[in-house]
Design an enzyme around this catalytic site. Structure first.
Site, short mmCIF file in Angstrom:
data_model
loop_
_atom_site.label_atom_id
_atom_site.label_comp_id
_atom_site.label_asym_id
_atom_site.label_seq_id
_atom_site.Cartn_x
_atom_site.Cartn_y
_atom_site.Cartn_z
N GLU A 154 0.96 -1.18 -0.06
CA GLU A 154 -0.14 -0.15 0.03
C GLU A 154 0.76 1.37 0.00
O GLU A 154 0.68 2.06 1.03
CB GLU A 154 -0.99 -0.08 1.09
CG GLU A 154 -1.96 -1.13 1.11
CD GLU A 154 -3.12 -1.23 2.30
OE1 GLU A 154 -2.68 -0.53 3.31
OE2 GLU A 154 -4.00 -1.63 2.25
N GLU A 310 -6.42 -8.02 -0.64
CA GLU A 310 -7.02 -8.11 0.83
C GLU A 310 -8.27 -7.68 0.95
O GLU A 310 -8.65 -6.73 0.19
CB GLU A 310 -6.13 -7.26 1.63
CG GLU A 310 -4.31 -7.46 1.69
CD GLU A 310 -3.97 -6.33 2.78
OE1 GLU A 310 -4.67 -5.57 3.21
OE2 GLU A 310 -2.67 -6.08 2.52
C1 GAL Z 1 -4.39 -3.16 5.08
C2 GAL Z 1 -2.77 -3.46 5.40
C3 GAL Z 1 -2.72 -4.81 5.88
C4 GAL Z 1 -3.57 -4.70 7.18
C5 GAL Z 1 -4.95 -4.51 6.92
C6 GAL Z 1 -6.06 -4.50 8.07
O1 GAL Z 1 -4.38 -1.86 4.62
O2 GAL Z 1 -2.12 -3.79 3.76
O3 GAL Z 1 -1.33 -4.98 6.08
O4 GAL Z 1 -2.83 -3.76 8.00
O5 GAL Z 1 -4.93 -3.18 6.24
O6 GAL Z 1 -7.11 -4.00 7.71
#
Ligand code: GAL
Length: 691
Positions: A154, A310
């Site tokens: 990110e 994710e």
């Molecule tokens: C994302 C991040 C992950 C984790 C996740 C939690 O933005 O890439 O590492 O922190 O959020 O929601």
């Protein structure tokens, strides 16, 4: 970039998540891989935050644990998306290079103990990321488990802007390349205002904290520079990997949830576009925001299949109130992403972590273990996705284009605008929501793109519009397109300077209307307008904004009934060449936009699908078949007009599909016989009634 790369070397849809074996003992690893098999996991992302455990001191590497886990995953049929750990440099790095720390706009130096603390302009950081990316790629390029590279994490979050001395020095170099000399910089930044004229490059700095608001053109250039520096870091790593490795390379973006990176430029640099998306729990219809993110991700990849890197199985841990997903919600979310072009459905994270800042974040394997609803839903989702391998590579058919321009958004977000209630996020959501409820699929586009394939282009918030992009929109209309522009658009050029000829000037011919004055409303004030088009007049509620419009050729379709512009034009429609330009000079909600959009659809030859609002239908198409992905976000069962085979149950639908409340379905339809959603009309026929 190389979009022809077949990715990943997996059968079917990728399913899995971020996996952090370094947080667990070896016996847990063995349980992990067994449970991954049970859940149908075929891909995990590893190593994303492991720099300190891989490069234990500068230039000294320990790959033993990574070797072991990659082999173990491979033996269990789980492929690897190998991360470069550069979002979290080790403590030894900051001890050796304290100058690589980020400085915020108030001059505060960001300390160790979190993540994302390094300056993207730091030469030491850039050298270190090249070294670790090179070392990882050299070691694992030939490992059969590795099918994808996951660079960094990110970009732009949590650190984007950096006001350190090295960032200021790099900013000056970037400006010199952009403007050549100080005269050009002074002209572009309008430094005659407030006596900001520069006579020496050494005096030019970052827009750090100052007594009053800082020059907006300087801030806009700093946003461009920040994006550029972050992207250079990605390219350094990508090239280091590419020197060894044939697998596709991606970095996980945060589509509409991060505003530091210009994702159009990033999309051009990646083999495969990937996105992280989290529901905003306070939004009862967060699935509409999800659809925006998914459509934007697909669009910056120019339509190619993408990967959901994710999302969450249930609650996150970083919102004020972290609301658990309801039963079935996770699957609906996953199928929305799938329908909008994702060929991989991954989560953060595989196993809930015991320690650290994210222990209250949900996971595929929650703290409660396998005797849990979340685990059962994960297994069910893995099983369903396992049946959908044939969708891989199919592409989404969109109906409408909507402008999404990060530069314009950055500019609009600067200080001292006419009203704090005018927010581009909100305006995009309102127009997108109307289209979503009407069952029309959106591609996001840049205003300078070739728009000729789209019958309708919607511009909800195009505050910054260059003369060249305006000419492109004008030509689109002249050649027969339908353009809908919302207020506070085409106000400034690329330097945040008002267009010669006034607000909206570059679109005067396309829209046939001038804006004499902005007339923002007071907080909470509403001011209705009277809409009359092809039927009886109706009142539509509006708020936030009015304008004093001067139609110069456009037909007035709605007038203000109240407010500072009472009696004046509110919504106009203009014939321009072979097409039509609509202008909406106030803020309407999705319900009030319904009659407006119905009229605009008629000009564009489009129609709402006629499905109940809340039933999401998107079509992916391949050479052989159309795939209709249906997600019922309502609490009622619905019948969908479609013929083909429902792939999750293997049942034939001969004309209609019964979709349970909250249910999902995927139908393979023969294209010629598929019931094209847009060919059906709204069942109530009540185009002019506002619910
Ligand atoms: C994302 C991040 C992950 C984790 C996740 C939690 O933005 O890439 O590492 O922190 O959020 O929601």
């Amino acid at each position: 970039m190389n979009r022809s790369t077949p990715w990943p070397a997996l059968p079917g849809i990728a399913f899995g998540g971020d996996y952090n074996p370094e947080q667990w003992p070896r016996d847990v690893w063995r349980e992990d891989v067994a449970l991954m098999r049970e859940a149908g996991v075929n891909l995990v992302s590893i190593g994303i935050f492991s720099w300190a455990l891989i490069e234990t001191s500068e230039g000294v590497f320990d790959f033993s644990w990574l070797d072991e886990i990659i082999d173990l995953l491979h033996e269990n049929g789980v492929a690897v998306d190998l991360g470069t750990p550069t979002a979290s440099p080790p403590a030894w790095f900051f001890a050796a290079h304290p100058e690589a720390r980020v400085v915020n706009r108030d001059g505060v130096v960001m300390g160790f103990g979190s993540r994302g603390m390094a300056s993207p302009s730091s030469p030491a950081y850039r050298e270190a990321i090249a070294r670790i990316a090179d070392a990882l790629a050299a070691r694992y390029a030939d490992h059969p488990a590795v099918v994808l590279w996951h660079v960094h994490n990110e970009y732009g979050v949590p650190v984007g802007e950096d006001h350190s001395p090295q960032s200021a020095a790099a900013f000056r170099v970037w400006l010199q390349e952009r403007y050549g000399d100080l005269d050009a910089l002074n002209a572009a930044w309008g430094t005659a205002f407030w006596g900001q004229h520069y006579t020496d490059w050494r005096h030019v700095g970052t827009p750090a904290a100052a007594p009053s608001t800082v020059n907006p053109a300087q801030k806009l250039d700093f946003a461009r520079f920040t994006d550029h520096q972050l992207r250079e870091c990605f390219i350094i790593e990508r090239e280091a990997i590419r020197a060894h490795a044939p697998q596709p390379i991606t970095t996980n973006m945060m589509a509409n949830q991060s505003w530091t990176t210009d994702l159009w430029a990033w999309g051009d640099e990646m083999d495969l576009v990937s996105d992280d998306h989290y529901l905003w729990a306070a939004d009862p219809e967060a699935h509409i925001g999800l659809a925006i993110a998914a459509d934007l991700t697909r669009s910056v990849g120019r339509g190619a299949p993408w990967m959901l890197m994710e999302h969450s199985t249930s609650a996150v841990n970083w919102q004020p109130r972290n609301i658990a997903k309801t039963p079935g919600e996770m699957a609906r979310n996953a199928f929305s992403h799938l329908g909008r072009g994702a060929d991989g459905i991954l989560f953060f994270q595989w196993r809930a972590g015991r320690s650290g800042a994210e222990k209250f974040h949900s996971a595929m394997l929650p703290h409660a273990g396998t005797r849990s609803r979340v685990w059962r839903e994960v297994v069910d989702l893995g099983e369903k996705l396992g049946r959908l391998g044939e969708l891989r590579g199919s592409t989404v058919r969109a109906d409408v284009a909507m402008l999404w321009d990060f530069e314009s958004f950055w500019a609009q977000d600067l200080d001292w605008r006419p009203s704090c209630d005018v927010d581009h996020r909100d305006l995009v959501r309102r127009y997108y929501e109307r289209l979503w409820r009407d069952g029309l699929t959106v591609d996001f586009v840049l205003p300078g793109d070739d728009l000729s394939a789209y019958p309708l282009v919607v511009a909800p918030a195009q505050y910054l519009l260059t003369a060249a992009d305006a000419a492109n929109l004008d030509e689109y209309v002249a050649r027969g397109g339908t353009l809908l522009v919302s207020f506070f658009s085409a106000v400034v050029d690329e330097h945040d300077a008002v267009h010669p000829g006034g607000f909206l000037a570059p679109l005067h011919e396309a829209l046939g209307v001038r804006v004499e004055e902005h007339l923002p409303l007071r907080e909470g004030e509403t001011a209705a307008l009277r809409w009359q088009h092809d039927g009886p007049a109706i009142e539509l509620p509006a708020d936030v904004w009015q304008e004093d419009l001067d139609p110069i050729g456009a037909e007035v379709i709605a007038r203000y009934a109240e407010g500072p512009a009472a009696g004046g034009a509110a919504i106009t429609r203009n014939a321009h060449g072979a097409g039509t330009g609509w202008y909406v000079s106030t803020r309407l909600d999705a319900a009030a936009l319904r009659p407006v959009l119905d009229a605009v659809y008629a000009d564009a030859g489009l129609r709402a699908t006629g499905m109940p609002e809340g039933v999401e239908l998107v079509t992916r198409e391949s050479a052989e078949a159309d795939y209709l992905i249906a997600v019922n976000h309502t609490a009622e069962p619905v019948e969908i007009p479609v013929a083909g085979e429902e792939l999750l149950t293997g049942t034939a639908c001969t004309g209609t599909l019964a979709l349970a409340a909250g249910g999902v379905a995927v139908v393979r339809a023969v294209p010629a016989r598929a019931v094209r959603a847009r060919e059906t009309s709204r069942p109530d026929g009540a185009a002019l009634s506002v619910p």
